[in-house]
Design an enzyme around this catalytic site. Structure first.
Site, PDB file in Angstrom:
ATOM      1  N   THR A  48     -10.072 -34.382  26.662  1.00  0.00           N
ATOM      2  CA  THR A  48     -11.022 -34.029  25.589  1.00  0.00           C
ATOM      3  C   THR A  48     -12.052 -33.076  26.202  1.00  0.00           C
ATOM      4  O   THR A  48     -12.010 -32.790  27.404  1.00  0.00           O
ATOM      5  CB  THR A  48     -11.785 -35.272  25.061  1.00  0.00           C
ATOM      6  OG1 THR A  48     -12.567 -35.799  26.133  1.00  0.00           O
ATOM      7  CG2 THR A  48     -10.875 -36.340  24.506  1.00  0.00           C
ATOM      8  N   TYR A  98     -22.334 -43.555  34.571  1.00  0.00           N
ATOM      9  CA  TYR A  98     -21.341 -43.699  33.492  1.00  0.00           C
ATOM     10  C   TYR A  98     -20.599 -45.027  33.637  1.00  0.00           C
ATOM     11  O   TYR A  98     -20.474 -45.796  32.680  1.00  0.00           O
ATOM     12  CB  TYR A  98     -20.360 -42.527  33.541  1.00  0.00           C
ATOM     13  CG  TYR A  98     -19.270 -42.570  32.490  1.00  0.00           C
ATOM     14  CD1 TYR A  98     -19.505 -42.088  31.201  1.00  0.00           C
ATOM     15  CD2 TYR A  98     -18.011 -43.082  32.774  1.00  0.00           C
ATOM     16  CE1 TYR A  98     -18.500 -42.121  30.228  1.00  0.00           C
ATOM     17  CE2 TYR A  98     -17.009 -43.124  31.817  1.00  0.00           C
ATOM     18  CZ  TYR A  98     -17.249 -42.639  30.541  1.00  0.00           C
ATOM     19  OH  TYR A  98     -16.254 -42.677  29.579  1.00  0.00           O
ATOM     20  N   ILE A 132      -8.390 -39.271  29.141  1.00  0.00           N
ATOM     21  CA  ILE A 132      -7.926 -38.567  27.933  1.00  0.00           C
ATOM     22  C   ILE A 132      -8.357 -37.114  28.068  1.00  0.00           C
ATOM     23  O   ILE A 132      -9.500 -36.843  28.465  1.00  0.00           O
ATOM     24  CB  ILE A 132      -8.595 -39.100  26.644  1.00  0.00           C
ATOM     25  CG1 ILE A 132      -8.773 -40.617  26.677  1.00  0.00           C
ATOM     26  CG2 ILE A 132      -7.818 -38.675  25.413  1.00  0.00           C
ATOM     27  CD1 ILE A 132      -9.719 -41.130  25.583  1.00  0.00           C
ATOM     28  N   LEU A 188     -12.291 -37.848  20.586  1.00  0.00           N
ATOM     29  CA  LEU A 188     -11.697 -39.150  20.277  1.00  0.00           C
ATOM     30  C   LEU A 188     -12.227 -39.716  18.961  1.00  0.00           C
ATOM     31  O   LEU A 188     -11.459 -40.240  18.148  1.00  0.00           O
ATOM     32  CB  LEU A 188     -11.993 -40.122  21.438  1.00  0.00           C
ATOM     33  CG  LEU A 188     -11.364 -41.507  21.315  1.00  0.00           C
ATOM     34  CD1 LEU A 188      -9.839 -41.434  21.273  1.00  0.00           C
ATOM     35  CD2 LEU A 188     -11.819 -42.408  22.472  1.00  0.00           C
ATOM     36  N   LYS A 213     -20.518 -48.305  31.035  1.00  0.00           N
ATOM     37  CA  LYS A 213     -19.319 -48.812  30.370  1.00  0.00           C
ATOM     38  C   LYS A 213     -19.069 -50.285  30.708  1.00  0.00           C
ATOM     39  O   LYS A 213     -18.601 -51.051  29.863  1.00  0.00           O
ATOM     40  CB  LYS A 213     -18.107 -47.948  30.735  1.00  0.00           C
ATOM     41  CG  LYS A 213     -18.202 -46.518  30.193  1.00  0.00           C
ATOM     42  CD  LYS A 213     -18.272 -46.489  28.678  1.00  0.00           C
ATOM     43  CE  LYS A 213     -18.233 -45.089  28.095  1.00  0.00           C
ATOM     44  NZ  LYS A 213     -18.280 -45.060  26.632  1.00  0.00           N
ATOM     45  N   LYS A 262     -25.715 -53.374  16.248  1.00  0.00           N
ATOM     46  CA  LYS A 262     -26.773 -54.199  15.642  1.00  0.00           C
ATOM     47  C   LYS A 262     -26.927 -53.920  14.147  1.00  0.00           C
ATOM     48  O   LYS A 262     -26.917 -54.834  13.323  1.00  0.00           O
ATOM     49  CB  LYS A 262     -28.095 -53.913  16.363  1.00  0.00           C
ATOM     50  CG  LYS A 262     -29.334 -54.479  15.703  1.00  0.00           C
ATOM     51  CD  LYS A 262     -30.599 -54.061  16.454  1.00  0.00           C
ATOM     52  CE  LYS A 262     -31.844 -54.281  15.610  1.00  0.00           C
ATOM     53  NZ  LYS A 262     -33.091 -53.919  16.317  1.00  0.00           N
ATOM     54  N   ASP A 294     -28.492 -39.274  15.767  1.00  0.00           N
ATOM     55  CA  ASP A 294     -28.630 -39.514  17.205  1.00  0.00           C
ATOM     56  C   ASP A 294     -28.623 -41.022  17.417  1.00  0.00           C
ATOM     57  O   ASP A 294     -29.534 -41.722  16.947  1.00  0.00           O
ATOM     58  CB  ASP A 294     -29.959 -38.902  17.690  1.00  0.00           C
ATOM     59  CG  ASP A 294     -30.186 -39.099  19.182  1.00  0.00           C
ATOM     60  OD1 ASP A 294     -29.434 -39.870  19.819  1.00  0.00           O
ATOM     61  OD2 ASP A 294     -31.131 -38.481  19.705  1.00  0.00           O
TER      62      ASP A 294
END
Ligand SMILES: NC(=O)c1ccc[n+]([C@@H]2O[C@H](COP(=O)([O-])OP(=O)(O)OC[C@H]3O[C@@H](n4cnc5c(N)ncnc54)[C@H](O)[C@@H]3O)[C@@H](O)[C@H]2O)c1
Length: 283
Positions: free
Chosen positions: A221, A186, A219, A38, A190, A151, A87
Site C-alpha cells: 500500500t 509503530y 501489504i 486497506l 499495534k 468508544k 481526524d
C-alpha cells in the site's frame, strides 16, 4: 461538524448472493482510514457483503479511482457510501461524525452495527534517535485514535440497543519485531491495540458488542511503498519470510474482515486474527 460529506443514493437492490453467515445486509459499517488503501478496500468488501458504508479519513477526499470503483459496487448492491473528513485524534469529530452516521443508518433501516478502525500511520526511525514527541504522535493516531473510534461506536450501539462488531486493525508487528525495520513506536502502538481489544471485549460482551483485532502481515500500500522507497533492500528481507511466495495485497483482507463483522463469527470476541502469509510461522 467539520466533515465533508459525499453521498451516493441507493439504487434498486439486487438479490443478495452472499451466504448468510457472511452477510452484512441491513446494517451500516463505518471504516476509519477509509480514504484509500486497506480501509477503502475493506469498505468495498463490506458493500459486496450487502452493507451501507461510511468512510472516515483525514484526507480531504478519498482516492478518486478507488472511490469510483466503490461507487460502482454500491450501485450493483443497492446500498450507499458516504465519505466524511475526520481526524481520529479529535474526540469531538469522531463523536459527532459517528453520531451522524448512526442516525442516518437508523433512518434508512440499516443501524450502525459494525466498525473497522483502520486509520494508522507508520514511521521508521532508529530507537536511539526517536524523538519522544514523534513517539507520542504515533500512539495518538494508532492507539488513542483506535480507542476513540471504538468508544464512540460502542456508545452509539448501546444507545440504539443494537448488537455489533468492532474490528481493530492491528498488525503482526504487535507480536513480532520486523527484521530490518526500526519502527519501535509503530510496533508498540499495534501491541497496545491488541491488548485494548481484549479489554474492550471484556467490558462490552454483555452489551452484545464484539471486539476483535485483524493483524495483517506486509501489504503493498502507500504506507509500505514509502518504507520501501527509503530502503529497497527491505523487500528482499520481507520476502524471506513470505511462506506463500508473495507479499499481501489489500484484497487478501476482504474475507477476513467480512467474517469478523458478520454473524459467522458470532462466538468470537477478544481474539486476534493474524493474516500474514505465514510470516510469523517461521523464524
Ligand atoms: N500496509 C501494511 O503492510 C500494513 C501491515 C499491517 C497493518 N497495517 C495497518 O493497516 C492500516 C491501513 O494501512 P494502509 O497500509 O492502508 O496505509 P495507508 O497509509 O494507505 O492508509 C492509512 C489511512 O489512514 C489515514 N489516517 C492517518 N492518520 C489519520 C487520522 N489522524 N485520522 C483519520 N485518518 C487518518 C490516512 O489518511 C490513510 O488514508 C493501518 O492501521 C496500518 O497500520 C498495514
Amino acid at each position: 461538524m467539520t466533515s465533508v460529506l459525499i453521498d451516493t443514493a441507493a439504487t434498486e437492490p439486487t438479490a443478495p448472493t452472499t451466504p448468510s453467515p457472511f452477510s452484512l445486509s441491513d446494517r451500516t459499517i463505518a471504516i476509519t482510514g477509509g480514504g484509500r488503501g486497506l480501509g477503502l478496500t475493506l469498505a468495498h468488501a463490506s458493500v459486496e457483503a450487502g452493507a451501507h458504508v461510511a468512510c472516515l479519513d483525514i484526507l480531504p477526499a478519498p482516492s478518486p479511482a478507488e472511490w469510483a470503483t466503490l461507487i460502482s459496487a454500491t450501485k450493483l448492491a443497492g446500498v450507499t457510501a458516504t465519505y466524511h473528513r475526520c481526524d481520529v485524534t479529535s474526540e469531538a469529530e469522531v463523536d459527532s461524525i459517528l453520531r451522524f452516521i448512526s442516525d442516518a443508518g437508523a433512518a434508512r433501516g440499516a443501524e450502525l452495527r459494525g466498525v473497522i478502525a483502520c486509520a494508522g500511520i507508520q514511521q521508521k526511525i532508529p530507537a536511539v534517535d526517536y524523538p519522544a514527541t514523534e513517539f507520542e504522535r504515533m500512539l495518538k493516531v494508532n492507539t488513542t485514535g483506535v480507542f476513540v473510534t471504538a468508544k464512540y461506536a460502542a456508545r452509539m450501539m448501546m444507545e440504539r440497543g443494537v448488537s455489533g462488531s468492532i474490528v481493530l486493525i492491528a498488525s503482526m508487528s504487535g507480536q513480532v519485531a520486523n527484521r530490518g525495520l526500526t519502527c519501535t513506536a509503530y510496533n508498540t502502538s499495534k501491541a497496545a491495540v491488541q491488548q485494548m481489544c481484549r479489554s474492550l471485549a471484556q467490558e462490552w460482551g454483555q452489551d452484545g458488542i464484539r471486539v476483535n483485532t485483524l493483524s495483517p502481515g506486509y501489504i503493498r500500500t502507500a504506507m509500505t511503498d514509502e518504507l520501501l522507497a527509503t530502503d529497497p533492500t527491505l523487500e528482499t528481507t520481507w520476502m524471506a519470510g513470505a511462506l506463500l511466495g508473495r507479499l499481501g495485497v489489500p484484497d487478501d483482507f476482504k474475507a477476513p474482515a467480512v467474517f469478523l463483522l458478520a454473524e459467522g463469527s458470532r462466538f468470537m470476541t477478544g481474539a486476534d486474527l493474524r493474516v500474514d502469509g505465514g510470516h510469523c510461522a517461521s523464524a
